[in-house]
Design a protein around this motif. Structure first.
Motif, PDB file in Angstrom:
ATOM      1  N   LYS A  99       0.850  -1.195   0.000  1.00  0.00           N
ATOM      2  CA  LYS A  99       0.000   0.000   0.000  1.00  0.00           C
ATOM      3  C   LYS A  99       0.881   1.239   0.000  1.00  0.00           C
ATOM      4  CE  LYS A  99      -3.689   0.354   2.718  1.00  0.00           C
ATOM      5  NZ  LYS A  99      -4.559   0.606   3.917  1.00  0.00           N
ATOM      6  N   ARG A 101       0.247   5.514   0.667  1.00  0.00           N
ATOM      7  CA  ARG A 101      -0.652   6.596   1.025  1.00  0.00           C
ATOM      8  C   ARG A 101       0.047   7.902   0.665  1.00  0.00           C
ATOM      9  NH1 ARG A 101      -1.485   7.262   6.219  1.00  0.00           N
ATOM     10  NH2 ARG A 101      -3.698   7.787   6.040  1.00  0.00           N
ATOM     11  N   PHE A 103       0.230  12.177   0.381  1.00  0.00           N
ATOM     12  CA  PHE A 103      -0.180  13.437   0.983  1.00  0.00           C
ATOM     13  C   PHE A 103       0.439  14.583   0.197  1.00  0.00           C
ATOM     14  CE2 PHE A 103      -0.072  10.241   4.273  1.00  0.00           C
ATOM     15  CZ  PHE A 103      -1.227  10.458   5.016  1.00  0.00           C
ATOM     16  N   VAL A 114       0.782  10.448  10.215  1.00  0.00           N
ATOM     17  CA  VAL A 114       0.195   9.645   9.137  1.00  0.00           C
ATOM     18  C   VAL A 114      -1.193   9.100   9.472  1.00  0.00           C
ATOM     19  CG1 VAL A 114       2.410   9.015   8.159  1.00  0.00           C
ATOM     20  CG2 VAL A 114       1.398   7.563   9.923  1.00  0.00           C
ATOM     21  N   VAL A 117      -6.070  11.658   7.153  1.00  0.00           N
ATOM     22  CA  VAL A 117      -6.639  11.085   5.933  1.00  0.00           C
ATOM     23  C   VAL A 117      -5.744  11.430   4.753  1.00  0.00           C
ATOM     24  CG1 VAL A 117      -8.626  11.061   4.381  1.00  0.00           C
ATOM     25  CG2 VAL A 117      -8.972  11.231   6.853  1.00  0.00           C
ATOM     26  N   ALA A 118      -5.343  10.427   3.990  1.00  0.00           N
ATOM     27  CA  ALA A 118      -4.474  10.649   2.833  1.00  0.00           C
ATOM     28  C   ALA A 118      -5.262  11.302   1.701  1.00  0.00           C
ATOM     29  CB  ALA A 118      -3.879   9.332   2.370  1.00  0.00           C
ATOM     30  N   ASP A 119      -4.563  12.051   0.859  1.00  0.00           N
ATOM     31  CA  ASP A 119      -5.209  12.649  -0.303  1.00  0.00           C
ATOM     32  C   ASP A 119      -5.551  11.587  -1.342  1.00  0.00           C
ATOM     33  OD1 ASP A 119      -5.155  15.562   0.301  1.00  0.00           O
ATOM     34  OD2 ASP A 119      -3.006  15.214   0.419  1.00  0.00           O
ATOM     35  N   GLN A 120      -4.766  10.511  -1.361  1.00  0.00           N
ATOM     36  CA  GLN A 120      -5.072   9.360  -2.204  1.00  0.00           C
ATOM     37  C   GLN A 120      -4.240   8.184  -1.718  1.00  0.00           C
ATOM     38  OE1 GLN A 120      -4.658  10.008  -6.437  1.00  0.00           O
ATOM     39  NE2 GLN A 120      -5.802   8.172  -6.967  1.00  0.00           N
ATOM     40  N   GLU A 121      -4.755   6.983  -1.870  1.00  0.00           N
ATOM     41  CA  GLU A 121      -3.975   5.800  -1.532  1.00  0.00           C
ATOM     42  C   GLU A 121      -4.277   4.679  -2.516  1.00  0.00           C
ATOM     43  OE1 GLU A 121      -6.165   3.401   1.967  1.00  0.00           O
ATOM     44  OE2 GLU A 121      -5.420   5.360   2.612  1.00  0.00           O
ATOM     45  N   GLN A 123      -3.826   0.330  -3.176  1.00  0.00           N
ATOM     46  CA  GLN A 123      -3.402  -1.013  -2.843  1.00  0.00           C
ATOM     47  C   GLN A 123      -2.446  -1.449  -3.955  1.00  0.00           C
ATOM     48  OE1 GLN A 123      -4.145  -2.686  -0.051  1.00  0.00           O
ATOM     49  NE2 GLN A 123      -5.453  -1.016   0.691  1.00  0.00           N
ATOM     50  N   THR A 136      -2.851   9.000 -10.579  1.00  0.00           N
ATOM     51  CA  THR A 136      -3.293   9.860  -9.483  1.00  0.00           C
ATOM     52  C   THR A 136      -4.466  10.738  -9.920  1.00  0.00           C
ATOM     53  OG1 THR A 136      -1.729  11.585 -10.100  1.00  0.00           O
ATOM     54  CG2 THR A 136      -0.968   9.933  -8.531  1.00  0.00           C
ATOM     55  N   HIS A 150       3.699   7.428   2.135  1.00  0.00           N
ATOM     56  CA  HIS A 150       3.746   6.567   3.311  1.00  0.00           C
ATOM     57  C   HIS A 150       3.459   5.135   2.889  1.00  0.00           C
ATOM     58  CE1 HIS A 150       1.648   4.975   7.147  1.00  0.00           C
ATOM     59  NE2 HIS A 150       2.950   4.816   7.266  1.00  0.00           N
TER      60      HIS A 150
END
Length: 205
Positions: A99, A101, A103, A114, A117-121, A123, A136, A150
């Motif tokens: 994964k 994450r 920011f 960390v 809440v991430a801006d996007q993550e 899997q 993205t 992260h």
């Protein structure tokens, strides 16, 4: 297998074109002197995974996590970036991160930060060739001057290894606006004060 360049499973694409070396040149716009990798086993190795596309399969150079499987990259750019895609290469299936994450514009994050809440993550899938690109949200990752990545976990090993991180997008120079210095009167103008009083009195009447 999905054809190269077509979407695969919704979150990534298989890509392998001659233009990839040009498209993945954002590593040259990273401020390497201020790039940080937290929890790297060997100091300075986090910077080595940002390298030319042609060197992405050099498995002699990598970063490995230290105390556990987490890695955290703070990546400052020398200007503004519109980030469009990311590639993560690992070699061994167990040590490959599962994964990431992301920011935007939060400099010098630590592991204490960390939980936000991430801006996007994404899997992640095991990729040892660099053919899986994760697209993205361009609207979200427009005008990025700092990117934090992260990697919280992997596919089962005690430590995480990353051999290459590729960033695709557009770069523009940062604009430095001049500072305007204003000088204000340090003493009140009595005439202006009297005019103001006249106006107030007039309106009250």
């Amino acid at each position: 297998m999905a054809p190269h360049g077509r979407c695969c499973e919704g979150d990534h694409q298989h890509r392998d074109t001659p233009e990839m070396g040009v498209e993945y040149s954002l590593y040259t716009k990273i401020d390497k002197n201020n790039l940080e990798c937290l929890n790297e086993a060997t100091e300075g190795t986090g910077k080595t995974v940002f390298k030319p596309w042609e060197e992405r399969l050099n498995f002699d150079v990598y970063v490995e996590s230290d105390a556990d499987e987490e890695l955290l990259f703070n990546i400052p750019f020398t200007g503004n970036v519109k980030l469009k895609g990311i590639i993560i290469i690992g070699e061994d299936a167990d040590t490959h991160p599962n994964k990431v994450r992301m920011f935007k514009n939060r400099p010098r994050m630590t592991f204490d930060d960390v939980s936000a809440v991430a801006d996007q993550e994404f899997q992640l899938h095991v990729d040892n060739t660099g053919l899986l690109e994760y697209a993205t949200k361009v609207v979200t990752f427009n005008s990025v001057h700092h990117l934090t990545l992260h990697f919280p976990s992997n596919f089962g090993a005690d430590t995480t290894r990353i051999y290459y991180i590729g960033l695709r997008g557009e770069y523009s120079e940062a604009h430095h606006h001049g500072v305007t210095i204003c000088t204000y009167e340090s003493r009140p103008n009595i005439a202006d004060h009297e005019k103001l009083q006249d106006n107030v009195t007039h309106r009250v009447q």
